[in-house]
Write a protein that holds these residues in place. Structure first.
Motif, PDB file in Angstrom:
ATOM      1  N   LEU A 103      42.172  38.097  54.004  1.00  0.00           N
ATOM      2  CA  LEU A 103      43.270  37.646  53.155  1.00  0.00           C
ATOM      3  C   LEU A 103      43.690  38.779  52.240  1.00  0.00           C
ATOM      4  N   GLN A 104      45.003  39.016  52.151  1.00  0.00           N
ATOM      5  CA  GLN A 104      45.516  40.017  51.223  1.00  0.00           C
ATOM      6  C   GLN A 104      46.441  39.343  50.212  1.00  0.00           C
ATOM      7  N   PHE A 105      46.231  39.648  48.935  1.00  0.00           N
ATOM      8  CA  PHE A 105      46.998  39.072  47.837  1.00  0.00           C
ATOM      9  C   PHE A 105      47.729  40.201  47.101  1.00  0.00           C
ATOM     10  N   LYS A 106      49.020  40.025  46.869  1.00  0.00           N
ATOM     11  CA  LYS A 106      49.783  41.038  46.139  1.00  0.00           C
ATOM     12  C   LYS A 106      49.613  40.797  44.640  1.00  0.00           C
ATOM     13  N   LEU A 107      48.739  41.589  44.034  1.00  0.00           N
ATOM     14  CA  LEU A 107      48.357  41.367  42.631  1.00  0.00           C
ATOM     15  C   LEU A 107      48.759  42.492  41.695  1.00  0.00           C
ATOM     16  N   PHE A 108      49.044  43.675  42.230  1.00  0.00           N
ATOM     17  CA  PHE A 108      49.089  44.862  41.374  1.00  0.00           C
ATOM     18  C   PHE A 108      50.470  45.508  41.290  1.00  0.00           C
ATOM     19  N   GLN A 109      51.528  44.724  41.475  1.00  0.00           N
ATOM     20  CA  GLN A 109      52.859  45.302  41.369  1.00  0.00           C
ATOM     21  C   GLN A 109      53.206  45.603  39.906  1.00  0.00           C
ATOM     22  N   GLU A 110      54.133  46.528  39.698  1.00  0.00           N
ATOM     23  CA  GLU A 110      54.530  46.907  38.351  1.00  0.00           C
ATOM     24  C   GLU A 110      55.286  45.771  37.665  1.00  0.00           C
ATOM     25  N   TYR A 121      33.111  46.721  30.303  1.00  0.00           N
ATOM     26  CA  TYR A 121      33.182  46.430  31.744  1.00  0.00           C
ATOM     27  C   TYR A 121      34.650  46.493  32.156  1.00  0.00           C
ATOM     28  N   GLU A 122      34.889  47.035  33.341  1.00  0.00           N
ATOM     29  CA  GLU A 122      36.260  47.071  33.861  1.00  0.00           C
ATOM     30  C   GLU A 122      36.239  47.097  35.377  1.00  0.00           C
ATOM     31  N   ASP A 123      37.156  46.344  35.986  1.00  0.00           N
ATOM     32  CA  ASP A 123      37.442  46.483  37.410  1.00  0.00           C
ATOM     33  C   ASP A 123      38.939  46.279  37.589  1.00  0.00           C
ATOM     34  N   ASP A 124      39.392  46.010  38.789  1.00  0.00           N
ATOM     35  CA  ASP A 124      40.829  45.871  39.035  1.00  0.00           C
ATOM     36  C   ASP A 124      41.429  44.620  38.394  1.00  0.00           C
ATOM     37  N   HIS A 125      40.586  43.693  37.964  1.00  0.00           N
ATOM     38  CA  HIS A 125      41.073  42.391  37.525  1.00  0.00           C
ATOM     39  C   HIS A 125      40.880  42.125  36.031  1.00  0.00           C
ATOM     40  N   VAL A 126      39.793  42.625  35.463  1.00  0.00           N
ATOM     41  CA  VAL A 126      39.447  42.273  34.086  1.00  0.00           C
ATOM     42  C   VAL A 126      38.924  43.486  33.332  1.00  0.00           C
ATOM     43  N   MET A 127      38.958  43.352  32.001  1.00  0.00           N
ATOM     44  CA  MET A 127      38.321  44.309  31.109  1.00  0.00           C
ATOM     45  C   MET A 127      37.585  43.521  30.030  1.00  0.00           C
ATOM     46  N   LYS A 181      43.932  41.706  33.863  1.00  0.00           N
ATOM     47  CA  LYS A 181      44.830  42.807  34.192  1.00  0.00           C
ATOM     48  C   LYS A 181      45.967  42.407  35.135  1.00  0.00           C
ATOM     49  N   HIS A 182      45.992  41.155  35.564  1.00  0.00           N
ATOM     50  CA  HIS A 182      47.140  40.682  36.339  1.00  0.00           C
ATOM     51  C   HIS A 182      47.264  39.175  36.149  1.00  0.00           C
ATOM     52  N   VAL A 183      48.386  38.615  36.592  1.00  0.00           N
ATOM     53  CA  VAL A 183      48.739  37.238  36.252  1.00  0.00           C
ATOM     54  C   VAL A 183      47.772  36.214  36.861  1.00  0.00           C
ATOM     55  N   LEU A 184      47.302  36.436  38.086  1.00  0.00           N
ATOM     56  CA  LEU A 184      46.387  35.473  38.699  1.00  0.00           C
ATOM     57  C   LEU A 184      45.049  35.470  37.971  1.00  0.00           C
ATOM     58  N   ALA A 185      44.536  36.653  37.662  1.00  0.00           N
ATOM     59  CA  ALA A 185      43.280  36.720  36.904  1.00  0.00           C
ATOM     60  C   ALA A 185      43.443  36.036  35.547  1.00  0.00           C
ATOM     61  N   GLY A 186      44.583  36.248  34.899  1.00  0.00           N
ATOM     62  CA  GLY A 186      44.815  35.608  33.608  1.00  0.00           C
ATOM     63  C   GLY A 186      44.766  34.098  33.703  1.00  0.00           C
ATOM     64  N   HIS A 194      32.298  36.192  38.168  1.00  0.00           N
ATOM     65  CA  HIS A 194      33.569  36.810  38.527  1.00  0.00           C
ATOM     66  C   HIS A 194      34.249  36.007  39.644  1.00  0.00           C
ATOM     67  N   PRO A 195      35.486  35.550  39.429  1.00  0.00           N
ATOM     68  CA  PRO A 195      36.134  34.692  40.441  1.00  0.00           C
ATOM     69  C   PRO A 195      36.559  35.430  41.700  1.00  0.00           C
ATOM     70  N   PHE A 196      36.641  36.766  41.668  1.00  0.00           N
ATOM     71  CA  PHE A 196      37.086  37.517  42.832  1.00  0.00           C
ATOM     72  C   PHE A 196      35.950  38.239  43.555  1.00  0.00           C
ATOM     73  N   SER A 197      34.755  38.178  43.032  1.00  0.00           N
ATOM     74  CA  SER A 197      33.619  38.814  43.718  1.00  0.00           C
ATOM     75  C   SER A 197      32.382  37.921  43.732  1.00  0.00           C
ATOM     76  N   TYR A 198      32.362  36.907  42.859  1.00  0.00           N
ATOM     77  CA  TYR A 198      31.227  35.999  42.667  1.00  0.00           C
ATOM     78  C   TYR A 198      30.024  36.686  42.024  1.00  0.00           C
ATOM     79  N   GLU A 199      30.225  37.886  41.478  1.00  0.00           N
ATOM     80  CA  GLU A 199      29.153  38.549  40.735  1.00  0.00           C
ATOM     81  C   GLU A 199      28.950  37.880  39.381  1.00  0.00           C
ATOM     82  N   LYS A 200      27.694  37.889  38.907  1.00  0.00           N
ATOM     83  CA  LYS A 200      27.407  37.471  37.535  1.00  0.00           C
ATOM     84  C   LYS A 200      27.607  38.684  36.631  1.00  0.00           C
TER      85      LYS A 200
END
Length: 307
Positions: free
Chosen positions: A67-74, A90-96, A153-158, A279-285
């Motif tokens: 599955l590919q989700f378009k999350l990182f557009q300007e 902590y930082e990744d593509d979705h949260v800080m 860092k993007h609308v879905l994560a928010g 984490h909702p996108f990796s399931y990591e604690k």
């Protein structure tokens, strides 16, 4: 743990066994509990692909599919970027998760006139990293409160983290330096909080207020100065909750003049020491510990990593 990878503007998730048989509609609605309007926009704007092709939202997914989700557009920026050093825990593509210093606001009260908040600094940080998207604040800390605070860092994560906050799936642990020696040494304060009609920003315990529950445990006592360091965690997130509740039981925060504290330190002695979530996108604690930054030290002889 989910298998994921970023691919430019797109984010790929390999469908796990737990998602097999579910439809995309169910992933958004039941797994992530995303808002209907946001889900509709992803569907109508073709922001989800299945194995590289336009996704059918009503066909059950197979384990191992991509599955590919378009999350990182300007995006058009809503906050003026302004440089300030930031302590990222902590930082990744979705949260800080950021260690907020005291004496700055979390967000600007006036987006055009106020550029000195933590959100302004993080907007600069994102832009300088080539990410032209709006930072999204998930919760807040008072101006004088320090410690760990979460941003998306993007609308879905928010949207997902907003829901997690409401469902108490983000655990925040605080430290408070209070006046007095508490008895008992641990307990629960269950007292509704409402506005103080005689003060524009103050809150108070009120029978007509919103439900508010604070757990506390005494970690250290200074019997000579009659002060205690108290660990607190919340079942609710009302404005000034810890400050109001501890003052209500006769132990206001040191430095918190608004709620009866004495100015023995240069700010209200409250620190968001630890933040935890799945984490909702990796399931990591994810567990983040926020080091103290006060000079002179307010919370003495406390190992933040043992909270």
């Amino acid at each position: 743990m989910l298998k994921t990878i970023r691919m430019g503007e797109w984010f790929q998730i390999v469908v796990p066994l737990a998602w097999e048989g579910k439809t995309l509609e169910q992933i958004f609605r039941l797994v992530w509990e995303a808002p209907k309007k946001l889900t509709h926009s992803f569907r109508m704007e073709d922001k989800v692909l299945l194995n590289g092709d336009r996704a059918n939202w009503n066909i059950p997914l197979a384990e191992g599919a991509k599955l590919q989700f378009k999350l990182f557009q300007e995006e058009e920026l809503h906050i003026i970027p302004n440089y300030m050093e930031v302590d990222i825990l902590y930082e990744d593509d979705h949260v800080m998760v950021v260690n907020k210093p005291p004496f700055i606001t979390t967000h600007p009260n006036d987006p055009e006139a106020d550029t000195t908040s933590l959100v302004n600094a993080l907007q600069y940080y994102l832009q300088s990293s080539g990410e032209l998207r709006n930072i999204r604040q998930i919760h807040r800390l008072d101006r004088d409160t320090s410690g760990a605070i979460l941003f998306a860092k993007h609308v879905l994560a928010g949207a997902i983290f907003d829901r997690m906050l409401v469902k108490r799936e983000i655990k925040r642990t605080y430290l408070a330096l209070v006046h007095g020696l508490l008895q008992p040494k641990k307990g629960i304060i269950n007292a509704p909080i409402g506005r103080d009609r005689h003060h524009p920003t103050k809150r108070r315990v009120s029978p007509s207020g919103q439900d508010a529950i604070t757990h506390f445990t005494v970690l250290k006592e200074d019997k000579n100065n009659r002060q205690s360091i108290v660990k607190c965690w919340l079942d609710t997130g009302r404005t000034h909750q810890i400050r109001v509740h501890l003052s209500h039981i006769g132990h206001p925060l040191a430095g918190d003049i608004l709620y009866g504290g004495e100015p023995v330190v240069n700010r209200q002695a409250l620190h968001a020491a630890k933040l935890e979530f799945n984490h909702p996108f990796s399931y990591e604690k994810i567990e983040c510990y926020a080091p103290f930054t006060d000079k002179p030290v307010i919370f003495k002889n406390i190992d933040i990593n043992l909270i």
